[in-house]
Design an enzyme around this catalytic site. Structure first.
Site, mmCIF file in Angstrom:
data_model
loop_
_atom_site.group_PDB
_atom_site.id
_atom_site.type_symbol
_atom_site.label_atom_id
_atom_site.label_comp_id
_atom_site.label_asym_id
_atom_site.label_seq_id
_atom_site.Cartn_x
_atom_site.Cartn_y
_atom_site.Cartn_z
ATOM 1 N N PHE A 111 2.024 3.496 -6.294
ATOM 2 C CA PHE A 111 1.164 2.826 -5.312
ATOM 3 C C PHE A 111 0.648 1.477 -5.801
ATOM 4 C CE2 PHE A 111 -2.305 4.602 -7.814
ATOM 5 C CZ PHE A 111 -3.294 3.639 -7.680
ATOM 6 N N LYS A 112 0.718 1.230 -7.108
ATOM 7 C CA LYS A 112 0.175 -0.021 -7.630
ATOM 8 C C LYS A 112 0.890 -1.251 -7.071
ATOM 9 C CE LYS A 112 -2.149 1.966 -11.529
ATOM 10 N NZ LYS A 112 -1.809 3.411 -11.440
#
Ligand SMILES: *Cc1c(COP(=O)(O)O)cnc(C)c1O
Length: 466
Positions: A111-112
């Site tokens: 998700f980063k």
């Protein structure tokens, strides 16, 4: 829109300064001086809009005049253009009212990418306006380094140096960083532990002359722009699940408290959210806080969800600022006490108030594997160990009839093939992005954990001498 430090020593700052500075000079974290507040119509207007449109709308009040609306829209469009799924952040149904929000379709499969893809473009745009160069330096034990490298590679006026502990990160994670072929990327494998890497990073940033000389910048999870960018997927998911009438519960696999705090930011904006569930592995400082009101440091133990193996949650200070009634004096006092004694306690009254909006829980290693196996048996979906922690805790803490449960899927299962094999007896299919990587050459240099050597290496790299 202005920002202030949680410790009160930074004055009022604009978005552009907050973006470039990361941490405030007084050691505090930047927070909005006042929360922007949307009307019902603002949310309704985003129903059916695609992800980049939603992201630009959510970011607009936070960036204020740093980017005009058409530039912001363009930055968001470019940031999410190379995600491997047309919905960017698709929802997958797990049970009658249980959902997975898949946040792993970006270039590094975690998700980063959602925050770093937009952050790097914001940096580039600001530098083009102001002139100057930035050298981003980061230390990583996993997902942040690769997401940052993929976001910064090839961008003008910027270079990136990432330190990782030599021989101590997973081969998949190492390859994601070292197979990027760009002249502005330097990977350094430090002979030491992740803590050694972090200590070196701190020492580099403590050197004010070096910082100015090389334009050193950080992109760790305390950067406000990362939080604001992540608030968008909470809005996107809620609007898709019955909109404002059925507020969801979000279960979030948590380490540094950045991702789940972004859900709280969406709530401040006015998004109806039933509860935010802070799910931790055995490194449970936050789960303990939300059940007892005591924030007490513990020993870090390694788990199958390494991106959550953290016992001090940097972004937590932002919540403390709110709990202390926006009084920087109280935050300074709490942080001093935490530094001295390793623990702080909040009042019963505040804890009771928190329980309406938040809940915390822990899944141990056995429960994590059992959840991966149960989800696979019930639905055929393969989830990674971080995601499984969120599902396990979310299902345990949700109450009957409370509303849709949305579990954030923070990493692609193919990043953790061994844990997946343990849980379900086979490895997950490898997506093309990961498969291509194994054919590329790795580039990294090994350095001893010595500050003078590191400083000279970064100086030579940043000034174009190799
Ligand atoms: C970084 C990370 C987390 C933890 O997120 P925080 O914002 O630090 O709480 C969870 N899962 C994965 C896969 C991560 O990379």
């Amino acid at each position: 829109m202005h920002y202030v430090s949680t410790r009160g020593g930074s004055g009022r700052r604009r978005f552009e300064e907050v973006l470039l500075a990361g941490l405030a000079e007084d050691g505090g974290l930047f927070v909005p001086e006042a929360w922007p507040r949307w009307t019902r119509a603002d949310f309704e207007g985003l129903r059916g809009c695609d992800y980049p449109t939603t992201a630009a709308a959510v970011l607009r009040p936070f960036v204020a005049d740093a980017f005009d609306p058409s530039e912001l829209a363009e930055l968001c469009r470019a940031a999410y253009a190379n995600f491997a799924h047309a919905a960017t952040a698709p929802l997958v149904q797990l049970a009658a009212d249980d959902w997975l929000l898949e946040l792993f379709h970006g270039p590094t499969l975690a998700f980063k990418d959602f925050a770093l893809q937009i952050l790097a473009r914001m940096f580039e745009s600001v530098l083009a306006r102001r002139g100057g160069r930035l050298t981003i330096v980061a230390a990583t034990s996993g997902d942040t380094g690769s997401a940052a490298i993929h976001a910064v590679a090839g961008r003008r006026q910027m270079a990136i140096v990432v330190l990782h502990p030599h021989g101590r990160i997973s081969p998949v994670q190492r390859r994601q960083m070292t197979t990027v072929d760009a002249a502005n990327v330097l990977n350094l494998a430090i002979e030491g532990t992740f803590d050694d890497c972090q200590a070196l990073l701190k020492a580099l940033f403590a050197d004010a002359d070096l910082r100015a000389e090389l334009g050193l910048a950080a992109i760790n999870s305390i950067n406000w722009a990362r939080i604001a960018a992540q608030a968008a997927y909470y809005v996107y998911a809620a609007l898709r699940l019955g909109g404002l009438e059925r507020p969801p519960i979000f279960a979030v696999p948590t380490g540094n408290f950045g991702d789940v705090y972004a859900g709280h930011v969406a709530r401040h904006l006015g998004l109806p959210v039933r509860r935010l569930i802070v799910a931790t592995n055995r490194n449970d400082i936050l789960a303990r806080f939300f059940t007892t009101g005591i924030y007490a440091r513990g020993e870090v133990v390694p788990t199958r969800s390494p991106s959550m193996d953290i016992q001090v949650a940097s972004n937590f200070e932002r919540l403390l600022f709110e709990l202390g009634g926006h009084d920087p004096g109280r935050v300074r006092e709490w942080m001093r006490r935490f530094a001295d004694s390793g623990h702080i306690r909040i009042d019963e009254a505040i804890l009771r108030q928190l329980a309406c909006l938040w809940a915390g829980g822990t899944a141990d290693e056995a429960e994590t594997l059992a959840t991966m196996s149960a989800v696979y048996a019930q639905t055929g979906e393969i989830v990674d160990p971080h995601t499984a922690v969120g599902i396990a805790v979310g299902r345990r803490l949700r109450q009957p009839g409370e509303g849709p449960l949305v579990c954030l899927a923070t990493a692609h299962p193919a990043k953790f093939p061994h844990a997946v094999r343990e849980a379900i007896g086979r490895e997950p299919p490898v997506p093309p992005r990961l498969a291509q990587m194994t054919e590329r050459t790795e580039r990294f240099e090994v350095l001893p954990a010595e500050l003078p050597r590191l400083r000279e290496r970064i100086r030579a790299f940043a000034t174009g001498r190799g």
